[in-house]
Design a protein around this motif. Sequence first.
Motif, PDB file in Angstrom:
ATOM      1  N   SER A  17      36.297  36.412  28.478  1.00 14.45           N
ATOM      2  CA  SER A  17      36.741  36.289  29.863  1.00 14.45           C
ATOM      3  C   SER A  17      37.514  34.980  30.049  1.00 14.45           C
ATOM      4  O   SER A  17      37.491  34.106  29.188  1.00 14.45           O
ATOM      5  N   ASP A  19      38.819  31.891  33.069  1.00 11.02           N
ATOM      6  CA  ASP A  19      38.569  31.277  34.381  1.00 11.02           C
ATOM      7  C   ASP A  19      39.874  31.224  35.177  1.00 11.02           C
ATOM      8  O   ASP A  19      40.972  31.145  34.614  1.00 11.02           O
ATOM      9  N   VAL A  30      38.086  39.797  48.172  1.00  8.69           N
ATOM     10  CA  VAL A  30      37.636  40.601  47.014  1.00  8.69           C
ATOM     11  C   VAL A  30      37.610  42.048  47.465  1.00  8.69           C
ATOM     12  O   VAL A  30      36.987  42.385  48.480  1.00  8.69           O
ATOM     13  N   TYR A  44      36.909  34.453  48.714  1.00 11.28           N
ATOM     14  CA  TYR A  44      36.800  33.125  48.118  1.00 11.28           C
ATOM     15  C   TYR A  44      37.723  32.181  48.892  1.00 11.28           C
ATOM     16  O   TYR A  44      38.839  32.551  49.245  1.00 11.28           O
ATOM     17  N   VAL A  50      36.938  31.120  39.952  1.00 10.05           N
ATOM     18  CA  VAL A  50      36.462  32.495  39.776  1.00 10.05           C
ATOM     19  C   VAL A  50      36.433  32.817  38.285  1.00 10.05           C
ATOM     20  O   VAL A  50      37.166  32.229  37.494  1.00 10.05           O
ATOM     21  N   ARG A  51      35.521  33.752  37.882  1.00 13.51           N
ATOM     22  CA  ARG A  51      35.447  34.234  36.499  1.00 13.51           C
ATOM     23  C   ARG A  51      36.157  35.572  36.430  1.00 13.51           C
ATOM     24  O   ARG A  51      35.860  36.483  37.190  1.00 13.51           O
ATOM     25  N   ILE A  52      37.112  35.682  35.497  1.00 13.61           N
ATOM     26  CA  ILE A  52      37.952  36.869  35.376  1.00 13.61           C
ATOM     27  C   ILE A  52      37.522  37.635  34.126  1.00 13.61           C
ATOM     28  O   ILE A  52      37.445  37.070  33.027  1.00 13.61           O
ATOM     29  N   TYR A  68      42.989  41.236  38.984  1.00 13.37           N
ATOM     30  CA  TYR A  68      41.923  40.755  38.099  1.00 13.37           C
ATOM     31  C   TYR A  68      40.580  41.366  38.522  1.00 13.37           C
ATOM     32  O   TYR A  68      40.226  41.338  39.709  1.00 13.37           O
ATOM     33  N   ARG A  69      39.850  41.872  37.499  1.00 11.21           N
ATOM     34  CA  ARG A  69      38.464  42.300  37.776  1.00 11.21           C
ATOM     35  C   ARG A  69      37.568  41.103  37.538  1.00 11.21           C
ATOM     36  O   ARG A  69      37.710  40.372  36.552  1.00 11.21           O
ATOM     37  N   LEU A  70      36.622  40.874  38.448  1.00  8.93           N
ATOM     38  CA  LEU A  70      35.762  39.704  38.355  1.00  8.93           C
ATOM     39  C   LEU A  70      34.631  39.959  37.372  1.00  8.93           C
ATOM     40  O   LEU A  70      34.163  41.087  37.204  1.00  8.93           O
ATOM     41  N   TRP A  76      37.714  43.209  42.834  1.00 14.87           N
ATOM     42  CA  TRP A  76      39.047  42.888  42.296  1.00 14.87           C
ATOM     43  C   TRP A  76      39.746  41.881  43.210  1.00 14.87           C
ATOM     44  O   TRP A  76      39.548  41.868  44.420  1.00 14.87           O
TER      45      TRP A  76
END
Length: 265
Positions: A17, A19, A30, A44, A50-52, A68-70, A76
């Motif tokens: 993943s 960042d 989101v 956010y 965020v973590r992608i 991007y999916r989290l 997303w």
Amino acid sequence: MVVASCGPFWEAVAANSADGQVISRSGELVRAHPTTSSTKLGAYPTKAQVRIKCKVRGQNVNGNDIWYRLLNREGWMSARYVINYHYVRWCAEGGGGTPGPKGDKGDPGERGPAGPAGPAGSAGPKGDTGQTGPAGPTGPKGDTGPAGAAGPKGDTGDTGQTGPAGPTGPKGDTGPPGPTRDPITLTSANQSLPKDTSQSFNGPACPTGSKVIGGGFYQSNTPSDALLLSSNPDPAGNLWQVWLKTPPTASDNTVKVYTICLPVG
């Protein structure tokens, strides 16, 4: 719209993943799917980390169709407002599949909440000068200042009209008598006067400082048959001139012309 199916496989690739950080000044929503019309799952704030997990092609958001999916939650986020720090893999089995075809454009999403106010900008350029206000009331009269220096002399004005003549003054004394000037007579030599002719004869010219005042002529034969046509000063006024005419039956004759001069000056 093509959205890759994600399940337990993604926990296995969590180490791959990436960042990211929210760059929208008003924060970012989101969504349940990679479209702005899908259900809103949260938001956010700006600059949030965020973590992608992975990325897919979804609805185009202002020129960017990547979503991007989290990793650490469902949902997303549009890549238009999230910057990634590392390479983000496609959401395909094995991480290397080809992305599916671009889906239809979704409906516009709901407007997000307003972000915090940014810092104040620099001062703008100076505006135009406003109109002059009305004149204030006249103040009290000040003391008279000292007299200034005399200005330069002006040009001479036009000459005025002539005034009326003054009264006649008393008669002056009689002056002394002038010098007596006697006329002088100058006579020419004999000049031939043939018969049957008409011509002019001149007397001597008056000397400088005198003028002709009279004259005449003499003939050697008397009585004469000559006819006097004219007797007068010449056009220049310096001598006497006569004009005589004799018939064919006359005798030859001679003439003397005299000039009477009067001194002047």
